[in-house]
Design a protein around this motif. Structure first.
Motif, PDB file in Angstrom:
ATOM      1  N   ILE A   1       0.839  -1.207   0.000  1.00  0.00           N
ATOM      2  CA  ILE A   1       0.000   0.000   0.000  1.00  0.00           C
ATOM      3  C   ILE A   1       0.871   1.253   0.000  1.00  0.00           C
ATOM      4  O   ILE A   1       0.613   2.208  -0.744  1.00  0.00           O
ATOM      5  CB  ILE A   1      -0.960  -0.034   1.205  1.00  0.00           C
ATOM      6  N   ALA A   2       1.907   1.278   0.833  1.00  0.00           N
ATOM      7  CA  ALA A   2       2.804   2.440   0.887  1.00  0.00           C
ATOM      8  C   ALA A   2       3.497   2.654  -0.461  1.00  0.00           C
ATOM      9  O   ALA A   2       3.676   3.798  -0.906  1.00  0.00           O
ATOM     10  CB  ALA A   2       3.837   2.263   1.995  1.00  0.00           C
ATOM     11  N   ALA A   3       3.883   1.574  -1.118  1.00  0.00           N
ATOM     12  CA  ALA A   3       4.530   1.702  -2.431  1.00  0.00           C
ATOM     13  C   ALA A   3       3.569   2.280  -3.464  1.00  0.00           C
ATOM     14  O   ALA A   3       3.953   3.132  -4.271  1.00  0.00           O
ATOM     15  CB  ALA A   3       5.045   0.343  -2.896  1.00  0.00           C
ATOM     16  N   LEU A   4       2.316   1.843  -3.450  1.00  0.00           N
ATOM     17  CA  LEU A   4       1.337   2.384  -4.397  1.00  0.00           C
ATOM     18  C   LEU A   4       1.064   3.865  -4.137  1.00  0.00           C
ATOM     19  O   LEU A   4       0.984   4.664  -5.079  1.00  0.00           O
ATOM     20  CB  LEU A   4       0.028   1.592  -4.311  1.00  0.00           C
ATOM     21  N   VAL A   5       0.942   4.249  -2.875  1.00  0.00           N
ATOM     22  CA  VAL A   5       0.721   5.658  -2.541  1.00  0.00           C
ATOM     23  C   VAL A   5       1.928   6.496  -2.964  1.00  0.00           C
ATOM     24  O   VAL A   5       1.781   7.583  -3.537  1.00  0.00           O
ATOM     25  CB  VAL A   5       0.428   5.820  -1.028  1.00  0.00           C
TER      26      VAL A   5
ATOM     27  N   ARG B   1       4.144   5.797  -5.340  1.00  0.00           N
ATOM     28  CA  ARG B   1       4.186   5.859  -6.807  1.00  0.00           C
ATOM     29  C   ARG B   1       3.195   6.894  -7.342  1.00  0.00           C
ATOM     30  O   ARG B   1       3.520   7.681  -8.237  1.00  0.00           O
ATOM     31  CB  ARG B   1       3.891   4.492  -7.404  1.00  0.00           C
ATOM     32  N   ASN B   2       2.001   6.915  -6.778  1.00  0.00           N
ATOM     33  CA  ASN B   2       0.998   7.885  -7.228  1.00  0.00           C
ATOM     34  C   ASN B   2       1.431   9.315  -6.928  1.00  0.00           C
ATOM     35  O   ASN B   2       1.184  10.224  -7.726  1.00  0.00           O
ATOM     36  CB  ASN B   2      -0.356   7.581  -6.593  1.00  0.00           C
ATOM     37  N   SER B   3       2.077   9.548  -5.792  1.00  0.00           N
ATOM     38  CA  SER B   3       2.568  10.893  -5.462  1.00  0.00           C
ATOM     39  C   SER B   3       3.656  11.338  -6.427  1.00  0.00           C
ATOM     40  O   SER B   3       3.682  12.493  -6.852  1.00  0.00           O
ATOM     41  CB  SER B   3       3.103  10.940  -4.029  1.00  0.00           C
ATOM     42  N   VAL B   4       4.559  10.428  -6.773  1.00  0.00           N
ATOM     43  CA  VAL B   4       5.630  10.776  -7.712  1.00  0.00           C
ATOM     44  C   VAL B   4       5.055  11.048  -9.098  1.00  0.00           C
ATOM     45  O   VAL B   4       5.444  12.007  -9.770  1.00  0.00           O
ATOM     46  CB  VAL B   4       6.699   9.653  -7.756  1.00  0.00           C
ATOM     47  N   ARG B   5       4.092  10.238  -9.521  1.00  0.00           N
ATOM     48  CA  ARG B   5       3.466  10.468 -10.834  1.00  0.00           C
ATOM     49  C   ARG B   5       2.720  11.800 -10.871  1.00  0.00           C
ATOM     50  O   ARG B   5       2.703  12.470 -11.897  1.00  0.00           O
ATOM     51  CB  ARG B   5       2.501   9.341 -11.165  1.00  0.00           C
ATOM     52  N   ALA B   6       2.076  12.181  -9.756  1.00  0.00           N
ATOM     53  CA  ALA B   6       1.328  13.440  -9.722  1.00  0.00           C
ATOM     54  C   ALA B   6       2.256  14.643  -9.808  1.00  0.00           C
ATOM     55  O   ALA B   6       1.867  15.693 -10.313  1.00  0.00           O
ATOM     56  CB  ALA B   6       0.481  13.522  -8.448  1.00  0.00           C
ATOM     57  N   ALA B   7       3.475  14.499  -9.332  1.00  0.00           N
ATOM     58  CA  ALA B   7       4.418  15.619  -9.333  1.00  0.00           C
ATOM     59  C   ALA B   7       5.194  15.731 -10.638  1.00  0.00           C
ATOM     60  O   ALA B   7       5.788  16.766 -10.912  1.00  0.00           O
ATOM     61  CB  ALA B   7       5.403  15.470  -8.177  1.00  0.00           C
ATOM     62  N   ALA B   8       5.214  14.705 -11.449  1.00  0.00           N
ATOM     63  CA  ALA B   8       6.017  14.711 -12.671  1.00  0.00           C
ATOM     64  C   ALA B   8       5.235  15.339 -13.810  1.00  0.00           C
ATOM     65  O   ALA B   8       4.025  15.214 -13.870  1.00  0.00           O
ATOM     66  CB  ALA B   8       6.419  13.291 -13.034  1.00  0.00           C
TER      67      ALA B   8
END
Length: 161
Positions: free
Chosen positions: A124-128, A130-137
């Motif tokens: 779950i932490a890895a998915l959260v 990954r989503n944060s990094v994708r939102a910032a890119a």
């Protein structure tokens, strides 16, 4: 999703500036109908307006990039947390194997359940993260670049009139 970038007021740093104009064509119009501005005054006004515009666009770009970098930092932190939790899961899984060989039933089953729960939390932490990094890119000031492009187009249109 809300925009985290605070608005930049064009007159924040200029106390003695005249009222801001709504677009480039209004900036090129005479300041008062009764007394037209001279060419040196217009050139000076244009110089001040371009300077202000460049400063405001740079400030906007800085705010936008720092907001995206902050989001990327949170995502990277979540990836770090996922790695640490996975390490605890691995330790528990190893303890489970040892307990499974040493005893036969109860202790290792409990350790196995703990390992599965830890791996689920890590996933779950890895998915959260990954989503944060994708939102910032990408960490590019896209809004500031679009605004600057509109300003350039408006200035070109006003220059051709």
């Amino acid at each position: 999703m809300t925009n985290d970038i605070p608005s930049v007021q064009p007159t924040d740093h200029l106390e003695d500036r005249p009222e801001p104009v709504s677009d480039a064509s209004a900036a090129l119009a005479s300041p008062t109908p009764s007394k037209p501005a001279s060419t040196p005054e217009l050139v000076s006004q244009l110089s001040h307006e371009v300077t202000r515009l460049v400063r405001d666009e740079l400030r906007l770009a800085q705010l936008e990039v720092s907001g995206k970098a902050k989001k990327a930092g949170v995502g990277v932190g979540m990836f770090g947390a996922a790695g640490l939790i996975a390490l605890f899961g691995l330790g528990t899984l190893i303890a489970t194997a040892v307990l499974a060989l040493a005893l036969a039933v109860d202790a290792w089953l409990a350790a196995l359940i703990v390992a599965v729960v830890l791996f689920a939390v890590a996933g779950i932490a890895a998915l959260v993260g990954r989503n944060s990094v994708r939102a910032a890119a990408p960490p590019v000031p896209t809004e500031a670049m679009a605004s600057t492009q509109r300003d350039v187009e408006t200035a070109k249109e006003a220059a051709h009139r």
